[in-house]
Motif scaffolding. Structure first.
Motif, PDB file in Angstrom:
ATOM      1  N   PHE A  37       3.754   8.601   9.947  1.00 27.31           N
ATOM      2  CA  PHE A  37       5.087   8.122   9.627  1.00 27.31           C
ATOM      3  C   PHE A  37       6.016   9.238   9.179  1.00 27.31           C
ATOM      4  O   PHE A  37       7.075   8.977   8.659  1.00 27.31           O
ATOM      5  CB  PHE A  37       5.010   7.023   8.568  1.00 27.31           C
ATOM      6  CG  PHE A  37       4.316   5.811   9.084  1.00 27.31           C
ATOM      7  CD1 PHE A  37       4.944   4.966   9.970  1.00 27.31           C
ATOM      8  CD2 PHE A  37       3.016   5.545   8.725  1.00 27.31           C
ATOM      9  CE1 PHE A  37       4.290   3.853  10.474  1.00 27.31           C
ATOM     10  CE2 PHE A  37       2.359   4.422   9.228  1.00 27.31           C
ATOM     11  CZ  PHE A  37       2.991   3.580  10.102  1.00 27.31           C
ATOM     12  N   GLY A  38       5.549  10.483   9.359  1.00 25.30           N
ATOM     13  CA  GLY A  38       6.448  11.600   9.119  1.00 25.30           C
ATOM     14  C   GLY A  38       6.581  11.951   7.658  1.00 25.30           C
ATOM     15  O   GLY A  38       6.092  11.265   6.770  1.00 25.30           O
ATOM     16  N   CYS A  73      -3.890   5.536   2.597  1.00 27.34           N
ATOM     17  CA  CYS A  73      -2.617   5.215   3.247  1.00 27.34           C
ATOM     18  C   CYS A  73      -2.799   4.099   4.279  1.00 27.34           C
ATOM     19  O   CYS A  73      -1.989   3.180   4.370  1.00 27.34           O
ATOM     20  CB  CYS A  73      -2.039   6.462   3.925  1.00 27.34           C
ATOM     21  SG  CYS A  73      -1.472   7.727   2.784  1.00 27.34           S
ATOM     22  N   GLU A  74      -3.895   4.198   5.028  1.00 25.73           N
ATOM     23  CA  GLU A  74      -4.114   3.206   6.074  1.00 25.73           C
ATOM     24  C   GLU A  74      -4.299   1.820   5.466  1.00 25.73           C
ATOM     25  O   GLU A  74      -3.769   0.829   5.982  1.00 25.73           O
ATOM     26  CB  GLU A  74      -5.325   3.591   6.916  1.00 25.73           C
ATOM     27  CG  GLU A  74      -5.463   2.751   8.172  1.00 25.73           C
ATOM     28  CD  GLU A  74      -6.460   3.338   9.158  1.00 25.73           C
ATOM     29  OE1 GLU A  74      -6.848   2.620  10.087  1.00 25.73           O
ATOM     30  OE2 GLU A  74      -6.844   4.503   8.979  1.00 25.73           O
ATOM     31  N   GLU A  75      -5.054   1.765   4.383  1.00 29.99           N
ATOM     32  CA  GLU A  75      -5.259   0.469   3.721  1.00 29.99           C
ATOM     33  C   GLU A  75      -3.943  -0.076   3.184  1.00 29.99           C
ATOM     34  O   GLU A  75      -3.623  -1.262   3.358  1.00 29.99           O
ATOM     35  CB  GLU A  75      -6.257   0.623   2.568  1.00 29.99           C
ATOM     36  CG  GLU A  75      -7.697   0.782   3.020  1.00 29.99           C
ATOM     37  CD  GLU A  75      -8.615   1.072   1.842  1.00 29.99           C
ATOM     38  OE1 GLU A  75      -9.695   0.478   1.809  1.00 29.99           O
ATOM     39  OE2 GLU A  75      -8.247   1.876   0.961  1.00 29.99           O
ATOM     40  N   HIS A  87      -0.957   3.278  -5.424  1.00 33.98           N
ATOM     41  CA  HIS A  87      -0.853   4.118  -4.222  1.00 33.98           C
ATOM     42  C   HIS A  87       0.591   4.554  -3.981  1.00 33.98           C
ATOM     43  O   HIS A  87       0.855   5.707  -3.627  1.00 33.98           O
ATOM     44  CB  HIS A  87      -1.373   3.367  -2.999  1.00 33.98           C
ATOM     45  CG  HIS A  87      -1.329   4.204  -1.753  1.00 33.98           C
ATOM     46  ND1 HIS A  87      -2.288   5.150  -1.453  1.00 33.98           N
ATOM     47  CD2 HIS A  87      -0.413   4.276  -0.745  1.00 33.98           C
ATOM     48  CE1 HIS A  87      -1.975   5.758  -0.330  1.00 33.98           C
ATOM     49  NE2 HIS A  87      -0.839   5.240   0.133  1.00 33.98           N
ATOM     50  N   ILE A  88       1.491   3.633  -4.161  1.00 36.48           N
ATOM     51  CA  ILE A  88       2.885   3.973  -3.854  1.00 36.48           C
ATOM     52  C   ILE A  88       3.450   4.952  -4.885  1.00 36.48           C
ATOM     53  O   ILE A  88       4.379   5.708  -4.600  1.00 36.48           O
ATOM     54  CB  ILE A  88       3.727   2.676  -3.758  1.00 36.48           C
ATOM     55  CG1 ILE A  88       4.743   2.833  -2.648  1.00 36.48           C
ATOM     56  CG2 ILE A  88       4.417   2.345  -5.056  1.00 36.48           C
ATOM     57  CD1 ILE A  88       5.459   1.552  -2.302  1.00 36.48           C
ATOM     58  N   ILE A 134       4.881   9.483   1.068  1.00 36.64           N
ATOM     59  CA  ILE A 134       5.082   9.029   2.453  1.00 36.64           C
ATOM     60  C   ILE A 134       5.060   7.503   2.522  1.00 36.64           C
ATOM     61  O   ILE A 134       5.932   6.876   3.125  1.00 36.64           O
ATOM     62  CB  ILE A 134       4.007   9.642   3.378  1.00 36.64           C
ATOM     63  CG1 ILE A 134       4.264  11.139   3.534  1.00 36.64           C
ATOM     64  CG2 ILE A 134       4.005   8.946   4.737  1.00 36.64           C
ATOM     65  CD1 ILE A 134       3.224  11.855   4.372  1.00 36.64           C
ATOM     66  N   CYS A 135       4.072   6.905   1.891  1.00 38.13           N
ATOM     67  CA  CYS A 135       3.999   5.433   1.918  1.00 38.13           C
ATOM     68  C   CYS A 135       5.151   4.821   1.126  1.00 38.13           C
ATOM     69  O   CYS A 135       5.662   3.752   1.486  1.00 38.13           O
ATOM     70  CB  CYS A 135       2.658   4.962   1.366  1.00 38.13           C
ATOM     71  SG  CYS A 135       1.297   5.224   2.535  1.00 38.13           S
TER      72      CYS A 135
END
Lengths: 79, 249
Positions: B169-170, A10-12, A32-33, A38-39
């Protein structure tokens, strides 16, 4: 901009967001998405904000007496 | 991914802004560079008749003729330019500072600067673009004189505003897609710290590129991108809070 399709944390992924949001890049198919709700929502929200911004703040009129102030300043030599 | 849809209501108006004491701004020097594409409005009334102006030999468009006359010192023509551009310049100032009284003072200063500099306009770019840049410079100078760092260095500028974008970010349970109205977003923008608001307005509202913003604000492109991202995150937080409270308006 393109982003690497390999799996990311997520951070990347979020580190790329400043480049991606509003850029028109094809982010929708990034692995990732697809995996991270969340991302995905973060990206969608930021896209929504960037798009909505273009419709913000319609032009407004200044006060009618503003020209008189400007004209007065010009005559006084302020300009 | 679904196409994002934003609900924007045509009847929404700009939120009420806090009025501040009017101030006068000192003269300042800045540079901007030149062919007017403008909307017609009723010319303002002049107190004095205009001086005689030598007309150029070559035929000019009406807007270019007004500009040429204003450059030659025709006060009526300058008043006409003001009528043509006042809405756009005032609105620009208002977006950038979020305050009606300051926006009026800055609009006045922008047109006074225009009066001083109009003879230097060479037509290298559109006149409207040149005036736009000149006005942005006026606002930036004003903000600097107020002591506001134009690139908000993280939270240093207004540390009490909130806890920053953060890393959490929840939960994905509160989507903004399809649920933002213009008024809510305008309020959130108005509540941003000045540095963030400036970057957001210049990039997302006014359409400047990061390299242009970096040049205006004397910062790096990366810094401009970073600040814009933080501004958007802050807006997202504010809008989500608004949604949670059920007060979307």
């Amino acid at each position: 901009m393109t982003i690497d399709s390999k799996s990311m944390s997520c951070e990347e992924f979020q580190s790329h967001l400043p480049e991606l949001v509003g850029s028109g890049a094809d982010v929708e198919n990034h692995p990732h998405i697809k995996e991270c709700a969340i991302c995905r929502q973060l990206y969608e929200d930021l896209q929504t904000i960037a798009h909505a911004a273009k419709q913000l703040f319609p032009d407004e009129q200044p006060e009618d007496n503003l020209w008189e102030r400007i004209e007065s300043a010009i005559k006084k030599g302020d300009s | 991914m679904a196409q994002h849809q934003t609900i924007l209501t045509a009847t929404d108006t700009f939120p009420q802004r806090k009025r501040m004491p009017r101030t006068r701004f000192p003269k300042q020097a800045n540079e901007a560079s030149a062919a007017p594409t403008v909307q017609e409005e009723a010319p303002v009334q002049l107190q004095d008749p205009a001086p005689e102006v030598t007309r150029p030999a070559a035929p000019l468009s009406p807007d270019a003729e007004v500009l040429a006359r204003a450059q030659a010192g025709d006060h009526h023509a300058f008043a006409h330019l003001y009528s043509l551009h006042k809405r756009r310049i005032y609105s620009l100032c208002l977006r950038m500072v979020g305050n009606v009284a300051e926006a009026e003072d800055l609009t006045q200063e922008a047109f006074l600067q225009l009066h001083r500099k109009i003879a230097t306009f060479r037509g290298d770019s559109a006149f409207s673009t040149w005036l736009h840049r000149l006005s942005i410079n006026v606002v930036l100078m004003h903000l600097r004189k107020k002591g506001l760092p134009l690139m908000s260095l993280d939270e240093a500028m207004e540390p009490s505003y909130d806890d920053g974008p953060g890393r959490s970010f929840g939960a994905p349970d509160l989507s903004l897609t399809g649920s933002i109205d213009r008024l809510a977003l305008e309020r959130a923008v108005a509540a941003l710290p000045a540095g963030y608001r400036l970057i957001f307005v210049l990039h997302d509202v006014e359409g400047f590129e990061h390299n242009e913003i970096a040049a205006m604000l004397d910062c790096s492109v990366g810094n401009s991108k970073s600040q814009l991202h933080k501004a958007r995150l802050k807006l997202r937080d504010a809008l989500r809070q608004s949604l949670r409270k059920g007060g979307k308006r």
